[in-house]
Scaffold this active site. Structure first.
Site, short mmCIF file in Angstrom:
data_model
loop_
_atom_site.label_atom_id
_atom_site.label_comp_id
_atom_site.label_asym_id
_atom_site.label_seq_id
_atom_site.Cartn_x
_atom_site.Cartn_y
_atom_site.Cartn_z
N ASP A 71 0.88 -1.17 0.00
CA ASP A 71 0.00 0.00 0.00
C ASP A 71 0.91 1.22 0.00
O ASP A 71 2.13 1.11 -0.20
CB ASP A 71 -0.99 -0.04 1.18
CG ASP A 71 -0.32 0.16 2.53
OD1 ASP A 71 0.94 0.24 2.58
OD2 ASP A 71 -1.03 0.23 3.55
N HIS A 72 0.33 2.40 0.27
CA HIS A 72 1.12 3.65 0.24
C HIS A 72 2.25 3.62 1.26
O HIS A 72 3.32 4.17 1.02
CB HIS A 72 0.21 4.85 0.48
CG HIS A 72 -0.66 4.72 1.70
ND1 HIS A 72 -1.75 3.88 1.74
CD2 HIS A 72 -0.57 5.29 2.93
CE1 HIS A 72 -2.31 3.95 2.93
NE2 HIS A 72 -1.61 4.79 3.68
N CYS A 120 3.22 -3.31 3.99
CA CYS A 120 2.35 -2.20 4.36
C CYS A 120 2.97 -1.60 5.61
O CYS A 120 4.11 -1.95 5.95
CB CYS A 120 0.89 -2.61 4.52
SG CYS A 120 0.50 -3.69 5.89
N GLY A 121 2.26 -0.71 6.29
CA GLY A 121 2.88 -0.04 7.44
C GLY A 121 3.33 -1.02 8.51
O GLY A 121 4.49 -1.06 8.90
N THR A 122 2.40 -1.84 8.97
CA THR A 122 2.71 -2.83 10.01
C THR A 122 2.98 -4.22 9.45
O THR A 122 3.46 -5.10 10.17
CB THR A 122 1.53 -2.98 10.98
OG1 THR A 122 0.41 -3.48 10.22
CG2 THR A 122 1.17 -1.67 11.66
N HIS A 167 10.50 -23.17 8.55
CA HIS A 167 9.40 -23.83 9.26
C HIS A 167 8.03 -23.62 8.60
O HIS A 167 7.18 -24.50 8.69
CB HIS A 167 9.31 -23.29 10.70
CG HIS A 167 10.44 -23.76 11.57
ND1 HIS A 167 10.45 -23.56 12.93
CD2 HIS A 167 11.60 -24.41 11.27
CE1 HIS A 167 11.58 -24.07 13.44
NE2 HIS A 167 12.29 -24.57 12.45
N ASN A 168 7.82 -22.47 8.00
CA ASN A 168 6.48 -22.15 7.46
C ASN A 168 6.41 -22.19 5.94
O ASN A 168 5.33 -22.04 5.37
CB ASN A 168 6.01 -20.78 7.96
CG ASN A 168 6.14 -20.61 9.46
OD1 ASN A 168 6.86 -19.74 9.95
ND2 ASN A 168 5.47 -21.46 10.21
N ARG A 227 8.34 -32.56 9.92
CA ARG A 227 7.25 -32.21 10.85
C ARG A 227 6.61 -30.87 10.48
O ARG A 227 5.43 -30.64 10.76
CB ARG A 227 7.76 -32.17 12.29
CG ARG A 227 8.73 -31.05 12.62
CD ARG A 227 9.32 -31.20 14.01
NE ARG A 227 10.12 -30.06 14.42
CZ ARG A 227 11.37 -29.82 14.01
NH1 ARG A 227 11.96 -30.63 13.16
NH2 ARG A 227 12.03 -28.75 14.46
N HIS A 228 7.37 -30.01 9.82
CA HIS A 228 6.82 -28.70 9.43
C HIS A 228 5.82 -28.88 8.29
O HIS A 228 4.81 -28.17 8.23
CB HIS A 228 7.95 -27.74 9.06
CG HIS A 228 8.90 -27.53 10.19
ND1 HIS A 228 8.52 -26.94 11.36
CD2 HIS A 228 10.21 -27.88 10.33
CE1 HIS A 228 9.55 -26.90 12.19
NE2 HIS A 228 10.59 -27.47 11.59
C1 RB5 Z 1 -1.84 2.60 6.54
O1 RB5 Z 1 -1.94 3.77 7.28
C2 RB5 Z 1 -1.73 1.40 7.46
O2 RB5 Z 1 -2.91 1.22 8.15
C3 RB5 Z 1 -1.39 0.17 6.65
O3 RB5 Z 1 -0.22 0.38 5.95
C4 RB5 Z 1 -1.16 -1.10 7.43
O4 RB5 Z 1 -0.25 -0.90 8.48
C5 RB5 Z 1 -2.36 -1.81 7.86
O5 RB5 Z 1 -2.30 -2.90 8.43
#
Ligand code: RB5
Length: 143
Positions: free
Chosen positions: A8-9, A65-67, A98-99, A132-133
């Protein structure tokens, strides 16, 4: 490797830099957006990347994305996707060992670009351990 990438942005800047980096390293990278820093909705791009990985249009994917959580939860709605979030090199290694993550997810607002490159390198060069994985992964899909 033929890779898809999406963000995303909040992940746009790292996505653009990673496309240049990976292309210079000889990989083919398909960009599923977003295409500017304008505020947007992460599912629009995460679903596009997930569809491309599931259909075999690309072998693996990278998403930001951000998080990292928005793209990760969207990607993991797809049965063929194993999207794993990494913010440190040991986690990037384990998410493949593992994943067997076929999409690497990174939290652009919480890691440096240098770290993002390290995570990509580790994830791309680590092998899945199987055993096992694999047994555990076989239990993940909702029937
Ligand atoms: C954008 O502001 C933020 O919400 C997005 O990048 C992300 O972190 C959402 O999970």
């Amino acid at each position: 490797m033929k890779l898809g990438i999406a963000s995303d942005h909040a992940g746009f800047e790292y996505k653009q830099k990673l496309i240049s980096y990976l292309t210079k390293k000889g990989h083919e990278v398909v960009d599923y957006g977003t295409y500017s820093t304008d505020s947007c909705d992460y599912p629009d791009y995460a679903h596009a990347l997930a569809n491309a990985v599931e259909s075999g249009e690309v072998e693996n994917g990278i998403a930001l994305c951000g998080t990292g959580n928005g793209v990760a939860l969207t990607l993991n709605k797809h049965q063929g996707i194993r999207a794993g979030l990494a913010w440190g090199t040991e986690i990037a290694k384990l998410v493949k060992q593992h994943n067997n993550a076929n999409v690497l997810v990174m939290p652009a607002r919480f890691i440096s670009y240098r770290m993002a490159v390290e995570l990509v390198k580790v994830w791309m060069t680590t092998e899945f351990e199987g055993g096992r994985h694999q047994r555990r992964l076989d239990k993940v899909p909702v029937k």
